[in-house]
Design an enzyme around this catalytic site. Structure first.
Site, PDB file in Angstrom:
ATOM      1  N   SER A  19       4.069   2.179  -3.422  1.00 12.25           N
ATOM      2  CA  SER A  19       3.206   1.116  -2.883  1.00 12.25           C
ATOM      3  C   SER A  19       1.747   1.380  -3.280  1.00 12.25           C
ATOM      4  O   SER A  19       1.008   0.469  -3.644  1.00 12.25           O
ATOM      5  CB  SER A  19       3.366   1.060  -1.367  1.00 12.25           C
ATOM      6  OG  SER A  19       2.384   0.246  -0.800  1.00 12.25           O
TER       7      SER A  19
ATOM      8  N   LYS B 203      -1.491  -7.147   1.434  1.00 13.84           N
ATOM      9  CA  LYS B 203      -0.558  -6.402   2.285  1.00 13.84           C
ATOM     10  C   LYS B 203       0.784  -7.112   2.266  1.00 13.84           C
ATOM     11  O   LYS B 203       0.853  -8.310   2.568  1.00 13.84           O
ATOM     12  CB  LYS B 203      -1.073  -6.333   3.737  1.00 13.84           C
ATOM     13  CG  LYS B 203      -2.460  -5.785   3.868  1.00 13.84           C
ATOM     14  CD  LYS B 203      -2.517  -4.293   3.541  1.00 13.84           C
ATOM     15  CE  LYS B 203      -3.961  -3.873   3.352  1.00 13.84           C
ATOM     16  NZ  LYS B 203      -4.106  -2.487   2.947  1.00 13.84           N
ATOM     17  N   GLY B 204       1.796  -6.387   1.927  1.00 13.84           N
ATOM     18  CA  GLY B 204       3.114  -6.995   1.774  1.00 13.84           C
ATOM     19  C   GLY B 204       3.198  -7.689   0.432  1.00 13.84           C
ATOM     20  O   GLY B 204       3.535  -8.862   0.335  1.00 13.84           O
ATOM     21  N   ARG B 205       2.854  -6.928  -0.601  1.00 15.70           N
ATOM     22  CA  ARG B 205       2.837  -7.504  -1.959  1.00 15.70           C
ATOM     23  C   ARG B 205       4.245  -7.686  -2.486  1.00 15.70           C
ATOM     24  O   ARG B 205       5.192  -7.030  -2.056  1.00 15.70           O
ATOM     25  CB  ARG B 205       2.092  -6.560  -2.906  1.00 15.70           C
ATOM     26  CG  ARG B 205       0.624  -6.556  -2.728  1.00 15.70           C
ATOM     27  CD  ARG B 205      -0.020  -5.933  -3.950  1.00 15.70           C
ATOM     28  NE  ARG B 205      -1.467  -5.950  -3.784  1.00 15.70           N
ATOM     29  CZ  ARG B 205      -2.144  -4.947  -3.246  1.00 15.70           C
ATOM     30  NH1 ARG B 205      -1.526  -3.861  -2.860  1.00 15.70           N
ATOM     31  NH2 ARG B 205      -3.452  -5.047  -3.101  1.00 15.70           N
TER      32      ARG B 205
ATOM     33  N   LYS C 102      -0.948   2.785   3.004  1.00 17.46           N
ATOM     34  CA  LYS C 102       0.269   2.093   2.569  1.00 17.46           C
ATOM     35  C   LYS C 102       1.473   2.295   3.480  1.00 17.46           C
ATOM     36  O   LYS C 102       2.620   2.144   3.059  1.00 17.46           O
ATOM     37  CB  LYS C 102       0.674   2.487   1.120  1.00 17.46           C
ATOM     38  CG  LYS C 102      -0.413   2.433   0.100  1.00 17.46           C
ATOM     39  CD  LYS C 102      -1.291   1.230   0.207  1.00 17.46           C
ATOM     40  CE  LYS C 102      -0.629  -0.088  -0.108  1.00 17.46           C
ATOM     41  NZ  LYS C 102      -1.555  -1.222   0.204  1.00 17.46           N
ATOM     42  N   THR C 103       1.214   2.652   4.722  1.00 15.20           N
ATOM     43  CA  THR C 103       2.347   2.844   5.635  1.00 15.20           C
ATOM     44  C   THR C 103       2.415   1.733   6.678  1.00 15.20           C
ATOM     45  O   THR C 103       3.284   1.763   7.545  1.00 15.20           O
ATOM     46  CB  THR C 103       2.224   4.188   6.366  1.00 15.20           C
ATOM     47  OG1 THR C 103       0.940   4.223   7.014  1.00 15.20           O
ATOM     48  CG2 THR C 103       2.369   5.357   5.421  1.00 15.20           C
ATOM     49  N   GLY C 104       1.444   0.801   6.619  1.00 17.50           N
ATOM     50  CA  GLY C 104       1.425  -0.271   7.618  1.00 17.50           C
ATOM     51  C   GLY C 104       0.234  -0.158   8.554  1.00 17.50           C
ATOM     52  O   GLY C 104       0.218  -0.759   9.633  1.00 17.50           O
ATOM     53  N   THR C 105      -0.777   0.589   8.132  1.00 17.52           N
ATOM     54  CA  THR C 105      -1.920   0.831   9.031  1.00 17.52           C
ATOM     55  C   THR C 105      -2.685  -0.457   9.337  1.00 17.52           C
ATOM     56  O   THR C 105      -3.193  -0.630  10.433  1.00 17.52           O
ATOM     57  CB  THR C 105      -2.882   1.880   8.424  1.00 17.52           C
ATOM     58  OG1 THR C 105      -3.258   1.453   7.111  1.00 17.52           O
ATOM     59  CG2 THR C 105      -2.257   3.246   8.344  1.00 17.52           C
TER      60      THR C 105
END
Ligand code: A3P
Length: 873
Positions: free
Chosen positions: A703, A824-826, A605-608
């Site tokens: 997140s 992703k990017g909910r 949840k950090t942008g991986t």
């Protein structure tokens, strides 16, 4: 008048009383003086009159053991503090070798001139159970402040000291140690050594008769003691007559190792008048560690020995066993059973070579088979081929069936569950085909190898369990297929005898509770060096140690092994190409190039996934193929997939077309907080670069919670975010589990520190997740630089902000965009202030630690961290 009379009588009574008291005191003092004198005299008498053999006959203990303070090992950690002269000093390394071989924990310090000490106490507990000085002079001559501290520690925690004094060309012949009631006389040659059978130190060591004669070197020190606190442990006579210091006489027994019982100042010590080159010193050192650690660092007396004879029926004419040799094998086996309970040779056969010797040797084969029930048997590959050369499991299976048929035809038992592969091939590095075939045809449960993790140093060899097959470490005994004649032993026959009598082989048995020795058929023909070696070894062990030797069948032996060393069950895979011996037994059809050059480790949840998408846009960066089971991530290093082995892992990666310019990688966001992943990754891909992304841990937790809700996790649907993060220890287990997965990955400093214990800092890149989200092109430039990947890829042109998605996406032809999926990017409501306040406080200490860590690494603080730290003030 009567008053004067009274006074006179009173005076008389007083005088009589005083006289009586004086008499009694004189008698008591005389008694003790005499006894003390006798005790000291006993020691000096031993020095001047007795021969080694007489020590056994003494009807009393030399000195009663009355320690001032009993050793209380519970007050200290089981760690030895070793002060060495330098990192490379020989004796220092010998000390460490013994501690490592015994699997004892230790901490090394270079002994500084002044005697500065490391921290000795942690939370009221002593950090060290024992202190060892490579050079006793560093201990004795320590400045009084430090000496006072160390003495206080030793007395308070019942900690003993071991020290070595070895003369050097420049050292004085005779010195008195400051504050110690004895003299040392250095630079002497000694001979006719013996052990004091009454020393309380003796545990593994048994006092026995040593051949008379000189001991190597002229740098011995003897201790001349004049206090009953010192008890000699090893005695020797002085070899040379010239220039002897006055109190030293040539034919007296002098102590070369003394045990200070602590009666003088409350500290027990064992002092060695030389280094550990002399094998008996090594044995006494092991016992001294045991005694002074209050048996906390002690070796058990049980030793299990299994002698494998590989290559039965294999071997050129002239190197095999004839009838007499087989008879000798049987006779010796019986003989050895007197010293090694249940001793049985374990014979590994390759049926294809049956009857391929001379006529006499073929008769030897027949006698072996005629005595099938006398031995244990194991399959060694039908044609002695190396299993890694068989790529197809089916051809391995065929070979095994042939050997099994042979076994059945000749009544060889097939149910021992043990097998050995020729040249260790296929066992480690693992050739999974071998494991599968072994299980199918032979139901193998145990094997052994010298190769895990490496052949050398032998003391690091370990076992592991893979695919339910227990792999035990195997020891060498100095005999190889070509060591056939005593006279031709490499380096001369003395070398073999040295190894048996207090050398490498002897200490292999002393230091390993379980030893599986590898020998070969050829060691039992001609000069029968195999028999010679094990008979002499058993004799020597029996004379000089209290060890109880026994043999167990392989299945029981393996169970015993993992009972003793349960921590070894899990393997630690390494790159098979990093060790030449491993590479040689690694299938040519396999490569080591299918391993990642870098890992994106998370946390989740950090942008991986965004980073992953951007990375694979680069022409030289290639990811693993997706795993259907774990949401596309391989998740090898963190969980049980690891036990599938490296073939399984490598199958996820393509063979790179250009090894030096292609960059394979995988992203598994669960690696970040995994206990095991850093160690495992460092073992397999030590040079890999590691990328992690950090966002505010509170946002990460939220997140993750939203992610779980959209995956319809029942607990996440049932409980509010506030309930999840504030759940107490008595909360339902599903809620606690969800809470853990929400919060624990956010302990950033703890997890990064763990990665940094296995990887150097320059291999780690920490990305600011906020920046990745708002300005990915700059971050990707930084990533490219960090990886050293070429050509440079221009992300400013390749990415575009998609206002519909609200995130940066890949720009495709004709202005189209490729964004990450719905997950992703909910869209979800922002975190409420109560939760944020709770989490801010929850992560406060972790964030402070992270800021310190980033400062240490010379990395800028991300803006969210700066804000959080301001809240602290
Ligand atoms: P949210 O869905 O909670 O907003 P991961 O891939 O490690 O699971 O991280 C998912 C998070 O990546 C998303 O969390 C989102 O905020 C963030 N993110 C960063 N850059 C993104 C991008 N370009 N596209 C989509 N999500 C991105």
């Amino acid at each position: 008048m009567s008053f004067i009379m009274k006074l006179h009588r009173h005076f008389q009574r007083t005088v009589i009383l005083l006289a009586t008291f004086c008499m009694v005191s004189i008698v008591i003092s005389a008694y003790y003086l005499y006894n003390g004198y006798k005790q000291e005299n006993e020691l000096s008498e031993i020095s001047s009159e007795l021969e080694c053999g007489d020590l056994q006959l003494l009807p009393y203990k030399l000195v009663e053991l009355k320690t001032v303070k009993p050793i209380d090992p519970m007050r200290t950690d089981p760690v030895v503090l070793v002060f060495v002269e330098s990192q490379y000093s020989t004796l220092g390394q010998d000390i460490i070798t013994i501690l490592e071989s015994s699997r004892f924990q230790y901490h090394i310090e270079i002994a500084p001139g002044k005697g500065d000490l490391p921290v000795l106490i942690d939370k009221n507990k002593g950090k060290y159970v024992l202190i060892v000085y490579e050079n006793i002079l560093k201990y004795v001559n320590m400045d009084s402040w430090n000496k006072g501290l160390l003495d206080k520690y030793c007395i308070e925690y019942g900690v003993g000291v071991i020290g070595f004094h070895k003369g050097s060309e420049n050292s004085l012949q005779s010195i008195q140690f400051k504050g110690f009631p004895f003299h040392v006389h250095g630079n002497l040659g000694v001979k006719d050594c013996c052990v004091n059978p009454h020393s309380p130190l003796l545990h593994v060591t048994k006092s026995s008769k040593l051949d008379k004669g000189p001991l190597p070197g002229n740098d011995w020190t003897v201790f001349q003691i004049n206090h009953s606190t010192y008890q000699p442990v090893i005695f020797a006579k002085i070899k040379t007559t010239e220039n002897l210091p006055l109190p030293i006489t040539k034919n007296a027994l002098h102590a070369t190792v003394v045990h200070d019982l602590g009666l003088h100042d409350g500290i027990q010590r064992v002092l060695f008048g030389n280094n550990l080159n002399f094998w008996l010193h090594k044995l006494i050192f092991i016992d001294a560690v045991s005694f002074l650690s209050g048996k906390k660092l002690t070796l058990s007396l049980d030793r299990y020995i299994l002698v494998d004879i590989d290559d039965i029926f294999v071997g050129k004419e002239g190197t095999r066993m004839n009838v007499n040799d087989v008879q000798a094998l049987l006779d010796t086996q019986n003989l050895l059973r007197a010293q090694i309970t249940n001793f049985t040779f374990n014979l590994g056969f390759s049926g294809k070579f049956y009857h391929t010797g001379t006529e006499e040797e073929d008769e030897g084969d027949d006698l072996l088979l005629g005595s099938v029930d006398e031995f244990w048997w194991f399959p060694h590959m039908w044609s002695h081929m190396q299993p890694h050369l068989f790529h197809n499991e089916s051809s391995l299976v065929e070979q095994m069936i042939l050997n099994k048929k042979f076994a059945l035809e000749h009544g060889i038992p097939t149910d021992m569950g043990y097998a050995v592969a020729p040249h260790h091939s296929g066992v480690y590095p693992v050739h999974v085909q071998l494991y599968e075939a072994w299980k199918k045809i032979w139901n193998i449960k145990i094997t052994s190898t010298e190769e895990y993790p490496h052949l050398k140093p032998a003391r690091y060899r370990r076992g592991f369990i893979h695919k339910n097959i227990m792999v035990l470490p195997r020891q060498t005994c100095g005999l190889f297929t070509h060591t056939i004649f005593y006279k031709e032993y490499p380096g001369g026959p003395k070398e073999l005898d040295k190894s048996i009598q207090g050398g490498e082989l002897f200490f292999t048995v002393v230091l390993n509770p379980i030893s599986i020795f590898m020998t070969h058929l050829s060691n039992y023909g001609n000069d029968r060096l195999g028999l010679y070696t094990f008979v002499n070894l058993a004799n020597f062990v029996q004379s000089w140690t209290n060890l109880k030797l026994q043999t167990l069948p392989p299945v029981q032996l393996a169970r015993k092994y993992f009972e003793l060393f349960p921590e070894q069950k899990d393997p630690l895979w390494q790159n098979p190409c990093d060790d030449k011996r491993h590479r040689d037994i690694w299938s040519k059809e396999k490569t080591c190039d299918r391993l990642p050059k870098f890992l994106v480790i998370g946390p989740q949840k950090t942008g991986t996934t965004a980073l992953y998408l951007f990375l694979i846009m680069h022409p030289s960066i290639i990811s693993n193929s997706p795993s259907p089971k774990t949401f596309e991530e391989v998740q090898f290093f963190n969980r049980n997939n690891y036990h599938r082995g490296i073939d399984w892992y490598m199958d996820f990666f393509p063979v790179p077309s250009n090894v030096s310019t292609d960059f394979l990688f995988e992203k598994s966001a669960n690696y970040f907080h995994s206990e095991e992943a850093p160690k495992r990754a460092a073992s397999l891909i030590p040079k890999a670069k590691i990328i992690t992304i950090l966002i505010d841990p509170s946002d990460r937790a939220y997140s993750w919670y939203q992610h779980q809700r959209s995956h319809e996790d029942p607990a996440a649907l049932k409980f509010s975010f506030y309930q999840v993060i504030t759940a107490g220890p008595r909360a339902p287990s599903d809620l606690r589990a969800l809470q853990k997965r929400c919060l624990v990955p956010g302990w950033y400093a703890t997890h990064i520190e763990r990665w940094l214990t296995y990887f150097p800092t320059y291999q780690l890149l920490i990305i600011d997740g906020q920046q990745l989200r708002s300005d990915p092109a700059t971050v990707m430039d930084e990533v490219q630089k960090f990886l050293g990947v070429s050509p440079h890829y221009n992300y400013s042109e390749a990415l575009t902000f998609d206002s519909h998605k609200g995130f940066w996406c890949q720009l495709l032809e004709e202005g189209k965009t490729k964004c990450l999926g719905k997950s992703k990017g909910r869209k979800y409501p922002p975190m409420d202030s109560e939760c944020r306040a709770f989490l801010s406080s929850y992560y406060r200490d972790h964030n402070v630690e992270l800021s310190k860590l980033l400062h240490k690494l010379g990395q800028p603080l991300p803006s969210w961290l700066r804000q959080e730290l301001q809240k602290v003030r």
